[in-house]
Write a protein that holds these residues in place. Structure first.
Motif, mmCIF file in Angstrom:
data_model
loop_
_atom_site.group_PDB
_atom_site.id
_atom_site.type_symbol
_atom_site.label_atom_id
_atom_site.label_comp_id
_atom_site.label_asym_id
_atom_site.label_seq_id
_atom_site.Cartn_x
_atom_site.Cartn_y
_atom_site.Cartn_z
ATOM 1 N N GLY A 222 -3.250 -1.289 12.236
ATOM 2 C CA GLY A 222 -4.109 -1.317 13.252
ATOM 3 C C GLY A 222 -5.528 -0.575 12.652
ATOM 4 O O GLY A 222 -6.596 -1.047 12.663
ATOM 5 N N GLN A 223 -5.317 0.430 11.794
ATOM 6 C CA GLN A 223 -6.617 1.320 11.362
ATOM 7 C C GLN A 223 -7.198 0.336 10.216
ATOM 8 O O GLN A 223 -8.148 -0.151 10.352
ATOM 9 N N SER A 224 -6.477 -0.007 9.198
ATOM 10 C CA SER A 224 -6.951 -0.617 8.062
ATOM 11 C C SER A 224 -7.673 -1.921 8.129
ATOM 12 O O SER A 224 -8.258 -2.396 7.751
ATOM 13 N N SER A 225 -7.092 -2.603 9.175
ATOM 14 C CA SER A 225 -7.499 -3.984 9.304
ATOM 15 C C SER A 225 -8.860 -3.915 10.218
ATOM 16 O O SER A 225 -9.663 -4.653 9.628
ATOM 17 N N PHE A 226 -9.036 -2.844 10.905
ATOM 18 C CA PHE A 226 -10.258 -2.778 11.749
ATOM 19 C C PHE A 226 -11.336 -2.328 10.586
ATOM 20 O O PHE A 226 -12.512 -2.835 10.396
ATOM 21 N N GLY A 388 -0.842 15.400 3.043
ATOM 22 C CA GLY A 388 -0.590 14.136 2.667
ATOM 23 C C GLY A 388 -1.670 13.524 2.918
ATOM 24 O O GLY A 388 -2.923 13.762 3.464
ATOM 25 N N ILE A 389 -1.830 12.081 2.589
ATOM 26 C CA ILE A 389 -3.009 11.302 2.849
ATOM 27 C C ILE A 389 -2.992 11.129 4.412
ATOM 28 O O ILE A 389 -4.086 11.122 4.936
ATOM 29 N N THR A 390 -2.039 10.966 5.026
ATOM 30 C CA THR A 390 -1.721 10.718 6.529
ATOM 31 C C THR A 390 -2.491 11.995 7.195
ATOM 32 O O THR A 390 -3.092 11.880 8.176
ATOM 33 N N ASP A 391 -2.441 13.311 6.692
ATOM 34 C CA ASP A 391 -3.117 14.068 7.274
ATOM 35 C C ASP A 391 -4.737 14.178 7.318
ATOM 36 O O ASP A 391 -5.217 14.530 8.244
ATOM 37 N N ARG A 392 -5.162 13.292 6.244
ATOM 38 C CA ARG A 392 -6.726 13.231 6.167
ATOM 39 C C ARG A 392 -7.073 12.069 6.869
ATOM 40 O O ARG A 392 -8.381 11.879 6.911
ATOM 41 N N MET A 393 -6.143 11.159 7.248
ATOM 42 C CA MET A 393 -6.733 10.027 7.830
ATOM 43 C C MET A 393 -6.454 9.977 9.409
ATOM 44 O O MET A 393 -6.938 8.836 10.117
ATOM 45 N N ASP A 394 -5.937 11.065 9.974
ATOM 46 C CA ASP A 394 -5.834 10.987 11.431
ATOM 47 C C ASP A 394 -7.144 10.742 12.329
ATOM 48 O O ASP A 394 -7.056 9.682 13.154
ATOM 49 N N CYS A 395 -8.173 11.422 12.044
ATOM 50 C CA CYS A 395 -9.240 11.078 12.943
ATOM 51 C C CYS A 395 -9.976 9.753 12.282
ATOM 52 O O CYS A 395 -10.575 9.035 13.158
ATOM 53 N N GLN A 396 -9.968 9.559 10.911
ATOM 54 C CA GLN A 396 -10.613 8.309 10.348
ATOM 55 C C GLN A 396 -9.962 7.192 11.335
ATOM 56 O O GLN A 396 -10.728 5.945 11.349
ATOM 57 N N MET A 397 -8.491 6.762 11.405
ATOM 58 C CA MET A 397 -8.100 5.807 12.249
ATOM 59 C C MET A 397 -8.654 5.749 13.481
ATOM 60 O O MET A 397 -8.948 4.265 13.815
ATOM 61 N N VAL A 398 -8.715 6.671 14.287
ATOM 62 C CA VAL A 398 -9.312 6.415 15.588
ATOM 63 C C VAL A 398 -10.705 5.863 15.504
ATOM 64 O O VAL A 398 -11.301 4.958 16.317
ATOM 65 N N MET A 399 -11.525 6.526 14.398
ATOM 66 C CA MET A 399 -12.754 6.255 14.507
ATOM 67 C C MET A 399 -13.051 4.713 14.064
ATOM 68 O O MET A 399 -14.164 3.864 14.395
ATOM 69 N N ALA A 400 -12.102 4.478 12.816
ATOM 70 C CA ALA A 400 -12.410 3.063 12.435
ATOM 71 C C ALA A 400 -12.179 1.904 13.396
ATOM 72 O O ALA A 400 -12.840 0.961 13.684
ATOM 73 N N VAL A 401 -11.157 1.978 14.332
ATOM 74 C CA VAL A 401 -11.216 1.212 15.438
ATOM 75 C C VAL A 401 -12.437 1.173 16.366
ATOM 76 O O VAL A 401 -12.741 0.105 16.801
#
Lengths: 453, 453
Positions: A222-226, A388-401
């Protein structure tokens, strides 16, 4: 993440202690937090006590409170985090400079690490050993999702890249036509594989894993496709949101570090209102300023319509056209700089900044809650001081979408929709069909013109 | 579902007994299956013993086996199922006659029931009571998903419906432009609501529920969005696949009922190879024949491009054009019917039939495994003799997705893609943009023509 002090890696048993910190913020309790972490903690306790009575006594009196986390280990932890952060930011800048394909590759690598961390999380080792091919099935679904998502996003660019070679062009076009059916066949074969390898007494575990695999793939893709879609719309629309989240994270850390007193949310005991508010203001100001800088580079603002890495040139449209704005009346006459130029896109940047500082932190809260629910400290240990990488990505995901949807809804319709439909026509239709479409369109517009007039 | 005899509703404690049936198929064991279900079972046992020694003795000897399930209660159960089935098929036919909008409404109703059954399944009543607004949140996500999915599918048709009224047209168009952002805002508000209502000690339960809610929505909307998309491409592409699944179900039931001897898969002890193979052959033949009948009705083959319910007229394209096919040489000369007409679409129907009989049953196996994993008998009890709506939908879901993707990949490109892009142009672009597109397309085609010649 908004307003937080990250948990320090030095305290392996901090989960129960941390709750104490939020409820009983006395110095002794803070010192107690560190006691398991060996000799240096005694010294730390003393120095720490000194600091909190000397350096910030007025604040303590004025607010009737104290810094939420205040001990020596937090400085050590900050150094480790800062060191990792500098490396990450440097690498990131280099990749941005290298271009769209490299950024996409970076996103894919992040994705693989995230999926790995998350797949490992919910797996019970001894049950796996009885299920041969079980990990393979997870990765089968992962690569199916990858083919599906990236196929959709990159295929029009791939077609544009190979137009010079007619044979290759036809091959690629027909592959793309069957893209959906190929992905479906892969998925269904995984689905059948899953059913045929169901083992008695493991049903519940296997169905649970099946569901989690899907959830993980949704989160990761979901995140990365956006993200990747945004990259090709112009690096600007990927870089600005991602940078804002990093700025918000760092600002929240710094504000929380120096001023954090009031706990923000129970889910993340180290996040404070001071950090949250300080970070919000910093982020919104940064958004406005950064957009002015980034918006002037064609490398960042031009969309890329193929998969090469060459230089980009385009008319970036009215959003990126500098408009002079006089400052006279606002500043003294002797000041040499009487005029600045504003880009219209800076208005959009403010919206992105607002979202990055108010809503995106919820991604972090969600991750904190999740970790708390499943009693884990971090999703992994790939980045020193961060988890982990996931810990750094949590807000990035919401933002990317959000960034992608915002771009599609409020930015694209103003200047790009004609080009997008043209892309579709040349991607999906044969030459004869293109001719037919042109004729039909002409006829209909002719009728429309007659009925309007 | 392929090759199965459905569990009878009359045996409330059949789960442990059923396993006995597959492993030790003696007549006494079969009789024992019914013993808890009161007085009549004694008579049933006697009559049943009589039947199995008199009526099918040759079969028993020839195969060295016996009917997998063979007692009186199965006849009672069959009657109940038959009665429900006739009502369902009748209602279904009426709705097909009424048109696209009513079929869509039916899909939505089925969807709501399925979501309700599935939401109820994984919920623990006492934990819910401590979480006010928890059900509401599930339905909030449900309606967000609904707005998203149906908005995407129906919006071009809605635009076509309101073209006569310019004010309404502009209103609808602008609403559609912000459709994605509205859905995203709804989703994010649900996400924030979830985080803000997290309760200590319930984290794990709440996160589990959050994940399940998403899985359920994917299952429910994945299916129905494909279904509704197919409906508007022409009822044919919805009706044929759905009918094939029903035929496959019924044929598997009948073949299994009369000839079922060899267990097919451990997951569903009542499914047999005889039922599976008999159903496959019946389904493929039915597909070929039904396509010939259905393909002649414009009501079924024409796509609908608006949301009205009036009569449809169109050129259904070459796929539905009857081609005469001489039978002379194959049949005796005195036979009056020397020529039949075949529709090209019957070839596609064979593919659908093949999928409906070989792959779609895995949807049923999946559902059986799921029910077994979570130790439930049925997903609900809405349909007498069948279980819940979800029990009847398991294979329909797998089929609906396939039918849509098959249609898009192998049917649409042959005759519809120009029309689809025209739809997009008139839906997304203003009149000026349409003019601009026409000019640009003309220029590019001109260049292409020059470079080709």
């Amino acid at each position: 993440m908004g307003g937080h002090l990250r948990r320090c890696k030095q305290n392996p048993n901090n989960d129960s202690n941390k709750r104490k910190i939020t409820t009983t913020p006395t110095i002794d309790e803070h010192g107690a937090l560190n006691s398991p972490s060996a000799p240096s903690s005694t010294g730390a306790k003393i120095r720490h006590r000194k600091r909190s009575t000397e350096a910030v006594p007025e604040v303590t009196k004025a607010n009737g409170g104290q810094l939420l986390v205040d001990d020596k280990s937090k400085y050590k932890s900050m150094l480790i985090r800062a060191y990792s952060s500098i490396w990450m930011i440097g690498g990131f800048a280099l990749i941005i400079y290298m271009g769209h394909l490299y950024i996409t590759a970076m996103v894919v690598v992040i994705q693989i690490f995230m999926a790995k961390e998350l797949f490992n999380l919910l797996r019970r080792a001894h049950e796996d050993r009885q299920l041969p091919g079980f990990r393979l099935l997870n990765w089968h679904f992962f690569f199916t999702a990858m083919l599906f998502v990236y196929g959709r996003i990159l295929s029009p660019r791939l077609v544009n890249t190979v137009t010079s070679d007619m044979v290759l062009y036809r091959l690629v076009s027909s592959l793309i036509k069957y893209h959906m059916v190929i992905c479906y066949a892969l998925y269904i074969s995984g689905f059948m594989w899953f059913i045929l390898t169901l083992k008695k007494k493991m049903y519940k575990y296997q169905f649970g894993q099946y569901a989690w695999t899907h959830m993980i793939l949704i989160v990761v893709f979901g995140q990365s496709s956006f993200t990747v879609a945004s990259i090709f719309e112009g690096i600007f629309w990927f870089l600005l949101p991602a940078t804002l989240i990093v700025i918000n994270d760092i600002a929240a850390y710094i504000f929380g570090f120096f001023f954090g007193r009031t706990p923000l949310i129970k889910l993340s005991p180290k996040k404070t209102w001071e950090g949250f508010i300080g970070a919000s203001i910093s982020t919104i100001i940064s958004a406005f300023l950064l957009a002015n800088v980034m918006g002037r580079s064609k490398w960042l603002t031009c969309p890329r319509k193929d998969l090469t890495t060459g230089w980009l040139d385009c008319d970036p449209g009215p959003l990126f056209k500098p408009e002079p704005y006089s400052l006279s009346g606002w500043i003294p006459h002797w000041f040499p700089w009487q005029e600045i130029t504003i880009l219209p896109v800076q208005g959009h940047a403010l919206c992105l900044g607002l979202f990055a500082s108010i809503i995106a932190p919820f991604g972090g809260f969600f991750a904190s809650g999740f970790k708390r629910a499943f009693k884990i400290k971090d999703f992994g240990d790939s980045i020193p001081g961060h988890g982990g990488i996931t810990d750094r990505m949590d807000c990035q995901m919401v933002m990317a979408v959000f960034a992608y949807i915002y771009h599609q809804s409020f930015v694209v319709p103003q200047n790009l929709s004609v080009e997008m439909i043209l892309d579709q026509i040349f991607m999906n239709l044969s030459f004869d069909e293109q001719q037919a479409l042109y004729r039909r369109l002409g006829e209909i517009l002719q009728q429309g013109f007659q009925s309007h007039s």
